[in-house]
Design an enzyme around this catalytic site. Sequence first.
Site, PDB file in Angstrom:
ATOM      1  N   TYR A  45     -11.799  14.600  46.715  1.00  0.00           N
ATOM      2  CA  TYR A  45     -12.285  14.349  48.092  1.00  0.00           C
ATOM      3  C   TYR A  45     -11.123  14.433  49.088  1.00  0.00           C
ATOM      4  O   TYR A  45     -11.259  15.045  50.158  1.00  0.00           O
ATOM      5  CB  TYR A  45     -12.910  12.954  48.106  1.00  0.00           C
ATOM      6  N   LYS A  69     -10.964  17.120  52.144  1.00  0.00           N
ATOM      7  CA  LYS A  69     -10.954  16.635  53.529  1.00  0.00           C
ATOM      8  C   LYS A  69      -9.655  17.030  54.239  1.00  0.00           C
ATOM      9  O   LYS A  69      -9.666  17.289  55.451  1.00  0.00           O
ATOM     10  CB  LYS A  69     -11.161  15.120  53.562  1.00  0.00           C
TER      11      LYS A  69
HETATM   12  N1  CAA Z   1      -4.329   1.581  43.674  1.00  0.00           N
HETATM   13  C1  CAA Z   1      -3.795   1.362  42.456  1.00  0.00           C
HETATM   14  N2  CAA Z   1      -4.541   1.091  41.372  1.00  0.00           N
HETATM   15  C2  CAA Z   1      -5.861   1.060  41.521  1.00  0.00           C
HETATM   16  C3  CAA Z   1      -6.479   1.282  42.758  1.00  0.00           C
HETATM   17  C4  CAA Z   1      -5.653   1.550  43.862  1.00  0.00           C
HETATM   18  N3  CAA Z   1      -6.164   1.760  45.079  1.00  0.00           N
HETATM   19  N4  CAA Z   1      -7.809   1.204  42.592  1.00  0.00           N
HETATM   20  C5  CAA Z   1      -8.023   0.928  41.284  1.00  0.00           C
HETATM   21  N5  CAA Z   1      -6.828   0.817  40.649  1.00  0.00           N
HETATM   22  C6  CAA Z   1      -6.594   0.538  39.253  1.00  0.00           C
HETATM   23  C7  CAA Z   1      -7.315  -0.748  38.813  1.00  0.00           C
HETATM   24  O1  CAA Z   1      -6.569  -1.873  39.157  1.00  0.00           O
HETATM   25  C8  CAA Z   1      -7.407  -0.564  37.317  1.00  0.00           C
HETATM   26  O2  CAA Z   1      -6.174  -0.841  36.739  1.00  0.00           O
HETATM   27  P1  CAA Z   1      -6.070  -1.565  35.305  1.00  0.00           P
HETATM   28  O3  CAA Z   1      -6.713  -0.609  34.352  1.00  0.00           O
HETATM   29  O4  CAA Z   1      -4.602  -1.729  35.091  1.00  0.00           O
HETATM   30  O5  CAA Z   1      -6.817  -2.853  35.457  1.00  0.00           O
HETATM   31  C9  CAA Z   1      -7.630   0.925  37.242  1.00  0.00           C
HETATM   32  O6  CAA Z   1      -7.165   1.528  38.438  1.00  0.00           O
HETATM   33  C10 CAA Z   1      -9.121   1.228  37.161  1.00  0.00           C
HETATM   34  O7  CAA Z   1      -9.162   2.162  36.243  1.00  0.00           O
HETATM   35  P2  CAA Z   1     -10.540   2.519  35.579  1.00  0.00           P
HETATM   36  O8  CAA Z   1     -10.213   3.488  34.505  1.00  0.00           O
HETATM   37  O9  CAA Z   1     -11.315   1.296  35.235  1.00  0.00           O
HETATM   38  O10 CAA Z   1     -11.225   3.257  36.799  1.00  0.00           O
HETATM   39  P3  CAA Z   1     -12.723   3.613  36.950  1.00  0.00           P
HETATM   40  O11 CAA Z   1     -13.077   4.729  36.062  1.00  0.00           O
HETATM   41  O12 CAA Z   1     -13.547   2.388  36.932  1.00  0.00           O
HETATM   42  O13 CAA Z   1     -12.702   4.224  38.438  1.00  0.00           O
HETATM   43  C11 CAA Z   1     -12.607   4.112  40.815  1.00  0.00           C
HETATM   44  C12 CAA Z   1     -12.239   3.460  39.490  1.00  0.00           C
HETATM   45  C13 CAA Z   1     -13.873   4.956  40.700  1.00  0.00           C
HETATM   46  C14 CAA Z   1     -11.526   5.017  41.323  1.00  0.00           C
HETATM   47  C15 CAA Z   1     -12.851   2.927  41.719  1.00  0.00           C
HETATM   48  O14 CAA Z   1     -11.650   2.199  41.828  1.00  0.00           O
HETATM   49  C16 CAA Z   1     -13.306   3.311  43.098  1.00  0.00           C
HETATM   50  O15 CAA Z   1     -14.449   3.624  43.321  1.00  0.00           O
HETATM   51  N6  CAA Z   1     -12.389   3.228  44.056  1.00  0.00           N
HETATM   52  C17 CAA Z   1     -12.716   3.480  45.450  1.00  0.00           C
HETATM   53  C18 CAA Z   1     -12.360   4.850  45.838  1.00  0.00           C
HETATM   54  C19 CAA Z   1     -12.706   4.985  47.278  1.00  0.00           C
HETATM   55  O16 CAA Z   1     -12.113   4.356  48.146  1.00  0.00           O
HETATM   56  N7  CAA Z   1     -13.673   5.823  47.579  1.00  0.00           N
HETATM   57  C20 CAA Z   1     -14.084   5.986  48.928  1.00  0.00           C
HETATM   58  C21 CAA Z   1     -15.537   6.219  48.947  1.00  0.00           C
HETATM   59  S1  CAA Z   1     -16.150   6.183  50.613  1.00  0.00           S
HETATM   60  C22 CAA Z   1     -15.626   7.598  51.266  1.00  0.00           C
HETATM   61  O17 CAA Z   1     -15.068   8.450  50.641  1.00  0.00           O
HETATM   62  C23 CAA Z   1     -15.878   7.766  52.728  1.00  0.00           C
HETATM   63  C24 CAA Z   1     -14.633   7.991  53.457  1.00  0.00           C
HETATM   64  O18 CAA Z   1     -14.377   9.120  53.873  1.00  0.00           O
HETATM   65  C25 CAA Z   1     -13.745   6.886  53.744  1.00  0.00           C
END
Ligand code: CAA
Length: 240
Positions: free
Chosen positions: A147, A151
């Site tokens: 994404y 973008k």
């Molecule tokens: N920075 C550093 N580490 C992060 C993090 C970040 N921002 N976010 C998650 N992590 C870490 C977690 O702490 C976790 O670490 P541990 O394993 O050590 O506990 C790890 O990443 C998570 O790993 P997973 O394998 O469990 O990840 P997952 O498969 O569950 O996926 C994700 C996680 C899908 C990325 C989820 O964190 C997520 O949805 N994040 C949000 C992403 C986001 O902001 N999307 C925006 C959507 S809205 C949009 O896009 C509109 C717009 O234009 C703004």
Amino acid sequence: MSRTALVTGGSRGIGAAISVALKTAGYNVAANYAGNDEAAAKFTAETGIPTYKWSVADYDACAAGIAKVEADLGPIDVLVNNAGITRDAPFHKMTRQQWQEVMDTNLSGVFNMTHPIWPGMRDRKFGRVITISSINGQKGQFGQANYSAAKAGDLGFTKALAQEGARAGITVNAICPGYIGTDMVMAVPEKVRESIIAQIPVGRLGEPEEIARCVVFLASNDAGFITGSTITANGGQFFV
Ligand code: CAA
């Protein structure tokens, strides 16, 4: 005579607010959508704005859809490239399909929509191309290599095309919303969303109407000297 505007992804979320704001500002508006027939029918019933179904990821479907809109409403003066999807995953888990789907809709979709409309805007010596990019195209986001890349690509597209449109009376601009209270953001896991809101200095998600008002301004004659620009609307989360 009223100008005609086409908004992609225009029946839900930020796009719906843009369609309504443009209609309120006096434009003939058409809203494109890709999948959710029920939401589109409800939107048309509530607003009177006609909806047209095709995927912006499909060039031929865009060309045919645009031809239909122009036959119904007249030449398109204002194109709002708003349609977008997420397929979030950390990069080590991201599939080629997740990459491709996001590139096809969020980046190629902007080409697919703008390319068929561009010659008419050039001939008529007027046009507004407004693309909804994202804060995450500016700063990057964990879980959004696809994404963020698409973008950011939209911003490069905007700056290049602005130079080509300038002498033809066409402005080409982008808006980078931060986190807005739409279904897309509500789909982010609650704990992650709470941590994101904590990073927004104004202390809340944005409202779709706050982005729609930026679009109405960029579409207006008053914004004729603004081209190749990015309006950043993110509650202070990231300064460019
Ligand atoms: N920075 C550093 N580490 C992060 C993090 C970040 N921002 N976010 C998650 N992590 C870490 C977690 O702490 C976790 O670490 P541990 O394993 O050590 O506990 C790890 O990443 C998570 O790993 P997973 O394998 O469990 O990840 P997952 O498969 O569950 O996926 C994700 C996680 C899908 C990325 C989820 O964190 C997520 O949805 N994040 C949000 C992403 C986001 O902001 N999307 C925006 C959507 S809205 C949009 O896009 C509109 C717009 O234009 C703004």
